[in-house]
Design a protein around this motif. Structure first.
Motif, PDB file in Angstrom:
ATOM      1  N   UNK A   1      -3.323  -2.812  -7.750  1.00  0.00           N
ATOM      2  CA  UNK A   1      -3.714  -2.939  -6.415  1.00  0.00           C
ATOM      3  C   UNK A   1      -2.840  -2.255  -5.337  1.00  0.00           C
ATOM      4  N   UNK A   2      -1.419  -2.087  -5.640  1.00  0.00           N
ATOM      5  CA  UNK A   2      -0.511  -1.923  -4.711  1.00  0.00           C
ATOM      6  C   UNK A   2      -0.484  -0.481  -4.303  1.00  0.00           C
ATOM      7  N   UNK A   3       0.603   0.134  -3.419  1.00  0.00           N
ATOM      8  CA  UNK A   3       1.066   1.379  -3.468  1.00  0.00           C
ATOM      9  C   UNK A   3       2.470   1.452  -3.115  1.00  0.00           C
ATOM     10  N   UNK A   4       3.049   2.540  -2.844  1.00  0.00           N
ATOM     11  CA  UNK A   4       4.456   2.532  -2.699  1.00  0.00           C
ATOM     12  C   UNK A   4       4.915   3.947  -2.985  1.00  0.00           C
ATOM     13  N   UNK A   5       6.383   4.205  -3.192  1.00  0.00           N
ATOM     14  CA  UNK A   5       6.989   5.328  -3.203  1.00  0.00           C
ATOM     15  C   UNK A   5       6.651   6.191  -4.778  1.00  0.00           C
TER      16      UNK A   5
END
Length: 227
Positions: free
Chosen positions: A208-212
């Motif tokens: 469910x997250x996001x990021x680099x």
């Protein structure tokens, strides 16, 4: 109007989301932060909140907090933020654990380990996002009835979808709300899930997250045919 005082890093997306969730409370929201940043819906006061500067900055920060006459003092992360919040003497005191402040840093420093237990025993309420963090806090003296555990940071629409899936007996969902950053070892979660899914094909994994690391993780899923 009541004042909600938060001690946190104003640059953090976690803090930004928390403030966004509090805007409907019809309260004045004040963030005291070591680093300057704009936070939509809140006033930001820059103060030195470093742990090493506590003896020099503690009285100044306490005076700032007391002048606000807050209805609640809420520190994000155990350690320096929580220490300054406790030292203000204002109550109730809420401390939100972010994970590494409980599971990692206290294992690297005897001072942080002692401070974790000291603050865990004095908070009026502690919020955590996992049972692992909750159990670790209990081991450091936190009272179970004062800990609220829930996976915060997930949009309501996703909560609703998870709630619907939970009612379906033919589906079993693993859920990871963590950011897509090296710290959280999402690639290991994917590798473990592949082994589980091979034996139990009805299982699903929701990241469910996001990021680099998001694009790298998408490539990982495609390469191993996990989608």
């Amino acid at each position: 109007m009541k004042t909600l005082c938060l001690l946190a890093d104003a640059r953090s997306p976690h803090l930004q989301k928390w403030v966004a969730g509090c805007r409907s409370l019809a309260a004045r929201i004040v963030v005291i932060s070591h680093h300057p940043a704009e936070v939509s819906g809140a006033e930001v006061i820059r103060q030195n909140l470093s742990l090493t500067a506590f003896w020099a900055s503690g009285l100044k920060v306490r005076r700032t907090i007391r002048e606000l006459q807050p209805a609640v003092v809420h520190a994000h992360q155990f350690g320096a933020h929580a220490l300054y919040a406790w030292f203000s003497g204002c109550r109730p005191l809420i401390i939100t654990a972010w994970g590494s402040d409980v599971l990692a840093r206290p294992r690297q420093s005897l001072l942080l380990k002692w401070l974790l237990g000291f603050l865990a025993r004095r908070a009026d309420l502690i919020t955590t996002d996992s049972g692992v963090v909750t159990r670790e806090l209990e081991c450091h003296g936190a009272r179970p009835e004062r800990i609220l555990t829930f996976p915060f940071g997930i949009p309501q629409a996703v909560y609703d979808r998870l709630g619907q899936v939970a009612k379906e007996e033919t589906r079993f969902v693993f859920c990871s709300p963590r950011l897509h950053e090296p710290l959280y070892n999402i690639d290991l979660i994917l590798a473990a899930f592949k082994a589980i899914n091979r034996e139990f094909p009805q299982t699903e994994l929701w990241l469910l997250g996001d990021g680099s690391q998001t694009e790298n993780l998408k490539a990982f899923v495609k390469e191993r045919q996990l989608a």
